[in-house]
Enzyme design. Structure first.
Site, mmCIF file in Angstrom:
data_model
loop_
_atom_site.group_PDB
_atom_site.id
_atom_site.type_symbol
_atom_site.label_atom_id
_atom_site.label_comp_id
_atom_site.label_asym_id
_atom_site.label_seq_id
_atom_site.Cartn_x
_atom_site.Cartn_y
_atom_site.Cartn_z
ATOM 1 N N VAL A 10 -1.387 -13.053 -15.213
ATOM 2 C CA VAL A 10 -1.036 -13.566 -13.916
ATOM 3 C C VAL A 10 -2.369 -12.672 -13.806
ATOM 4 O O VAL A 10 -2.548 -11.029 -14.039
ATOM 5 C CB VAL A 10 -0.033 -13.098 -13.663
ATOM 6 C CG1 VAL A 10 -0.333 -12.580 -12.238
ATOM 7 C CG2 VAL A 10 1.112 -13.878 -14.278
ATOM 8 N N PRO A 13 -6.117 -9.636 -8.203
ATOM 9 C CA PRO A 13 -7.658 -8.957 -7.764
ATOM 10 C C PRO A 13 -7.695 -6.925 -8.239
ATOM 11 O O PRO A 13 -6.995 -6.378 -8.117
ATOM 12 C CB PRO A 13 -7.770 -8.554 -6.357
ATOM 13 C CG PRO A 13 -6.708 -10.178 -6.469
ATOM 14 C CD PRO A 13 -5.555 -9.434 -7.603
ATOM 15 N N ALA A 14 -9.265 -7.335 -8.857
ATOM 16 C CA ALA A 14 -9.208 -5.019 -8.989
ATOM 17 C C ALA A 14 -8.916 -4.376 -8.140
ATOM 18 O O ALA A 14 -8.778 -3.640 -7.799
ATOM 19 C CB ALA A 14 -11.145 -5.788 -9.657
ATOM 20 N N GLY A 16 -7.265 -3.447 -3.986
ATOM 21 C CA GLY A 16 -7.023 -4.366 -3.069
ATOM 22 C C GLY A 16 -6.644 -3.506 -2.159
ATOM 23 O O GLY A 16 -7.147 -2.682 -1.502
ATOM 24 N N LEU A 17 -6.138 -3.241 -0.466
ATOM 25 C CA LEU A 17 -5.652 -2.766 0.550
ATOM 26 C C LEU A 17 -4.213 -2.561 0.227
ATOM 27 O O LEU A 17 -3.039 -3.256 -0.010
ATOM 28 C CB LEU A 17 -5.542 -3.555 2.051
ATOM 29 C CG LEU A 17 -5.272 -3.292 3.261
ATOM 30 C CD1 LEU A 17 -6.570 -2.391 3.664
ATOM 31 C CD2 LEU A 17 -4.908 -3.805 4.510
ATOM 32 N N GLY A 18 -4.252 -0.530 0.713
ATOM 33 C CA GLY A 18 -2.668 -0.208 0.544
ATOM 34 C C GLY A 18 -2.211 -0.464 2.169
ATOM 35 O O GLY A 18 -3.369 0.170 3.109
ATOM 36 N N ASP A 43 -1.270 -4.345 -1.146
ATOM 37 C CA ASP A 43 0.390 -3.832 -2.011
ATOM 38 C C ASP A 43 0.937 -2.862 -0.568
ATOM 39 O O ASP A 43 0.923 -2.617 -0.053
ATOM 40 C CB ASP A 43 -0.515 -2.662 -2.052
ATOM 41 C CG ASP A 43 0.189 -1.718 -3.104
ATOM 42 O OD1 ASP A 43 1.427 -1.658 -3.642
ATOM 43 O OD2 ASP A 43 -0.049 -0.746 -2.751
ATOM 44 N N TYR A 48 7.901 1.924 3.900
ATOM 45 C CA TYR A 48 6.484 2.110 3.923
ATOM 46 C C TYR A 48 7.125 1.220 5.655
ATOM 47 O O TYR A 48 5.728 1.520 6.378
ATOM 48 C CB TYR A 48 5.081 1.341 4.235
ATOM 49 C CG TYR A 48 4.872 1.430 3.127
ATOM 50 C CD1 TYR A 48 5.077 2.726 2.309
ATOM 51 C CD2 TYR A 48 4.331 0.717 2.319
ATOM 52 C CE1 TYR A 48 4.711 2.830 0.626
ATOM 53 C CE2 TYR A 48 3.189 1.385 0.759
ATOM 54 C CZ TYR A 48 3.900 2.723 0.291
ATOM 55 O OH TYR A 48 3.326 3.177 -1.256
ATOM 56 N N LYS A 73 7.541 -2.499 -2.994
ATOM 57 C CA LYS A 73 8.224 -2.394 -4.115
ATOM 58 C C LYS A 73 9.643 -2.077 -3.195
ATOM 59 O O LYS A 73 9.756 -2.041 -2.491
ATOM 60 C CB LYS A 73 7.223 -0.397 -4.026
ATOM 61 C CG LYS A 73 6.363 -0.766 -3.855
ATOM 62 C CD LYS A 73 5.852 0.903 -3.892
ATOM 63 C CE LYS A 73 3.824 0.564 -4.149
ATOM 64 N NZ LYS A 73 3.081 0.149 -2.465
ATOM 65 N N HIS A 106 9.856 1.457 -7.084
ATOM 66 C CA HIS A 106 8.900 2.995 -6.244
ATOM 67 C C HIS A 106 8.568 3.897 -6.844
ATOM 68 O O HIS A 106 7.593 4.689 -6.916
ATOM 69 C CB HIS A 106 10.041 2.735 -4.872
ATOM 70 C CG HIS A 106 8.402 3.307 -4.146
ATOM 71 N ND1 HIS A 106 8.289 2.454 -2.314
ATOM 72 C CD2 HIS A 106 6.937 4.349 -3.890
ATOM 73 C CE1 HIS A 106 7.129 3.789 -2.153
ATOM 74 N NE2 HIS A 106 6.834 4.295 -2.410
HETATM 75 N N1 LIG Z 1 3.501 4.566 -5.001
HETATM 76 C C1 LIG Z 1 3.675 5.507 -4.357
HETATM 77 O O1 LIG Z 1 4.268 6.025 -4.247
HETATM 78 C C2 LIG Z 1 2.175 5.647 -3.225
HETATM 79 C C3 LIG Z 1 2.185 6.411 -3.147
HETATM 80 C C4 LIG Z 1 1.281 6.707 -1.781
HETATM 81 C C5 LIG Z 1 0.235 5.413 -2.096
HETATM 82 N N2 LIG Z 1 0.597 4.416 -1.945
HETATM 83 C C6 LIG Z 1 -0.679 2.957 -2.208
HETATM 84 O O2 LIG Z 1 -1.699 3.347 -2.096
HETATM 85 C C7 LIG Z 1 -2.466 3.279 -1.406
HETATM 86 C C8 LIG Z 1 -3.711 4.124 -1.042
HETATM 87 O O3 LIG Z 1 -3.337 4.951 -0.681
HETATM 88 P P1 LIG Z 1 -3.910 6.351 -0.025
HETATM 89 O O4 LIG Z 1 -3.568 5.681 1.039
HETATM 90 O O5 LIG Z 1 -2.475 7.492 -0.302
HETATM 91 O O6 LIG Z 1 -4.893 6.751 -0.088
HETATM 92 P P2 LIG Z 1 -6.000 5.937 -0.183
HETATM 93 O O7 LIG Z 1 -6.295 4.699 -0.083
HETATM 94 O O8 LIG Z 1 -7.136 7.124 -0.937
HETATM 95 O O9 LIG Z 1 -7.189 7.485 1.344
HETATM 96 C C9 LIG Z 1 -6.835 6.111 2.485
HETATM 97 C C10 LIG Z 1 -7.446 7.161 3.110
HETATM 98 O O10 LIG Z 1 -8.290 7.572 3.158
HETATM 99 C C11 LIG Z 1 -9.330 6.371 4.412
HETATM 100 N N3 LIG Z 1 -10.169 5.607 4.391
HETATM 101 C C12 LIG Z 1 -10.134 4.681 3.239
HETATM 102 N N4 LIG Z 1 -11.584 3.746 3.479
HETATM 103 C C13 LIG Z 1 -12.166 4.950 3.802
HETATM 104 C C14 LIG Z 1 -13.570 5.102 3.522
HETATM 105 N N5 LIG Z 1 -14.626 4.083 2.753
HETATM 106 N N6 LIG Z 1 -14.466 6.295 3.586
HETATM 107 C C15 LIG Z 1 -13.613 7.002 4.082
HETATM 108 N N7 LIG Z 1 -12.132 7.297 4.090
HETATM 109 C C16 LIG Z 1 -11.577 5.970 4.355
HETATM 110 C C17 LIG Z 1 -7.916 6.092 5.619
HETATM 111 O O11 LIG Z 1 -8.238 6.148 7.513
HETATM 112 P P3 LIG Z 1 -8.506 4.912 7.389
HETATM 113 O O12 LIG Z 1 -7.380 3.979 7.576
HETATM 114 O O13 LIG Z 1 -8.651 5.418 8.811
HETATM 115 O O14 LIG Z 1 -10.003 4.374 7.199
HETATM 116 C C18 LIG Z 1 -6.999 6.646 4.763
HETATM 117 O O15 LIG Z 1 -7.240 7.797 5.633
HETATM 118 C C19 LIG Z 1 -0.973 3.174 0.459
HETATM 119 O O16 LIG Z 1 -1.901 2.343 1.791
HETATM 120 C C20 LIG Z 1 -0.275 2.657 -0.585
HETATM 121 O O17 LIG Z 1 -0.188 1.162 -0.666
HETATM 122 C C21 LIG Z 1 1.721 4.458 -2.963
#
Ligand SMILES: NC(=O)c1ccc[n+]([C@@H]2O[C@H](COP(=O)([O-])OP(=O)(O)OC[C@H]3O[C@@H](n4cnc5c(N)ncnc54)[C@H](OP(=O)(O)O)[C@@H]3O)[C@@H](O)[C@H]2O)c1
Length: 294
Positions: A10, A13-14, A16-18, A43, A48, A73, A106
């Site tokens: 499967v 895409p390299a 995605g959007l979290g 994702d 969430y 998840k 998760h």
């Molecule tokens: N499996 C798990 O336990 C787990 C845990 C944590 C996260 N996740 C997943 O991973 C995804 C991403 O991780 P994350 O949300 O922890 O952190 P991240 O994507 O590394 O960082 C998100 C932060 O960066 C800001 N941002 C985004 N693009 C930017 C850019 N180009 N320049 C400057 N700042 C930027 C966002 O603010 P703005 O929204 O204001 O742009 C937000 O504050 C989550 O959304 C989730 O889907 C999974």
């Protein structure tokens, strides 16, 4: 090639959007904006509380369902064989789809790992029944993977883990390579090192001088440099943003390349210290957080 091929063929895409911490009212617009900007992987997670809004954003974008890779998840309070089968029904109904592209556990939930194994068995059933196209895990350590592989018949397609320049998890990535598991980076641009309101003592990867210098050389932002670092090293990344300009910026990483020396300089930033929770720390209160019916 802007996509990865999972261990069952499967395509993912390299970039995605979290949507972790994306408030429900902003999630619809963020998903719509990402899909319109060319993103084809979202994702989310039952925990969430925004699966419904992800589905709404998908429908509003006008992008055909079959062109979008939807990942969600199962939360730990839905672990166990029957509960996880029902967790699929809840997630699919909230997202408004019949089939998921990737369903992952998760957390390892180390204190009740037997129920984790039962959940994974349910994921295997969902995969065999064609209700999900791929299955995987999140926050598993090499030891959790080893225990899982003691009873699993399907190797997880991905393990989604904290991974950014300050916490690069080399040993875990080697285990993934051995087993054929794709490393999927959460907090790929270091969000957990600078989440607003999570304390000021952390050092933000986004402000790292080395990454800033490399970004300057390429006329790119620090976030783009980190995403390119993931891409060139073969990882899936799911940066979160609710800002349309930053969403578009995070997808725009395919017109430049980091040199081996630049990749090594970023690798050298690893502190070996995670910012997020230790997956082995027992947290029974997580089981009290229940996922509502659809
Ligand atoms: N499996 C798990 O336990 C787990 C845990 C944590 C996260 N996740 C997943 O991973 C995804 C991403 O991780 P994350 O949300 O922890 O952190 P991240 O994507 O590394 O960082 C998100 C932060 O960066 C800001 N941002 C985004 N693009 C930017 C850019 N180009 N320049 C400057 N700042 C930027 C966002 O603010 P703005 O929204 O204001 O742009 C937000 O504050 C989550 O959304 C989730 O889907 C999974």
């Amino acid at each position: 090639m802007n996509e990865w091929i999972l261990n069952n063929g499967v395509r993912l895409p390299a970039i995605g959007l979290g949507v972790f911490q994306s408030p429900p009212d902003e999630t619809v617009a963020a998903v719509e904006s990402a899909l319109r900007a060319g993103c084809r992987h979202i994702d989310t997670a039952a925990a969430y509380g925004n699966e419904r809004e992800v589905g709404e954003g998908l429908r509003r974008s006008g992008v055909p369902r079959e062109d979008v890779f939807l990942e969600t998840k199962v939360w730990v309070s839905d672990y166990g064989y029957d509960r996880t089968l029902h967790a699929f029904d809840k997630a699919a109904a909230k997202l408004g789809v019949d089939r998921l592209d990737l369903l992952i556990l998760h957390q390892p939930a180390a204190e009740r790992f037997e129920s984790t194994l039962e959940s994974y068995r349910a994921l295997q059933t969902l995969l065999a029944d064609g209700r999900v196209r791929a299955i995987g895990v999140s926050n598993f350590t090499p030891a959790h993977l080893e225990r899982l592989m003691g009873s699993a018949t399907v190797v997880p397609a991905v393990n989604q883990v904290e991974l950014h320049p300050y916490f690069a998890q080399a040993e875990l990535q080697e285990a993934h390579a051995r087993l054929g598991i794709l490393t999927q980076a959460w907090s790929p641009i270091g969000g957990i090192t600078f989440y607003p309101g999570w304390g000021d003592e952390r050092r933000s990867v986004m402000d790292d001088p080395t990454i800033g210098k490399i970004a300057g050389v390429h006329g790119k932002s620090p976030a783009q440099v980190m995403l390119r670092w993931h891409y060139q090293q073969g990882r899936s990344a799911i940066p979160k943003s609710v800002n349309p300009a930053r969403i578009a910026q995070n997808l725009d990483i395919f017109d430049f390349a980091l040199s081996e020396h630049e990749l090594a300089r970023i690798d050298a930033l690893d502190t070996g210290v995670r910012s997020g929770p230790d997956p082995d720390v027992v947290a029974p209160e997580r089981f009290e957080f229940l996922i509502p019916e659809a």
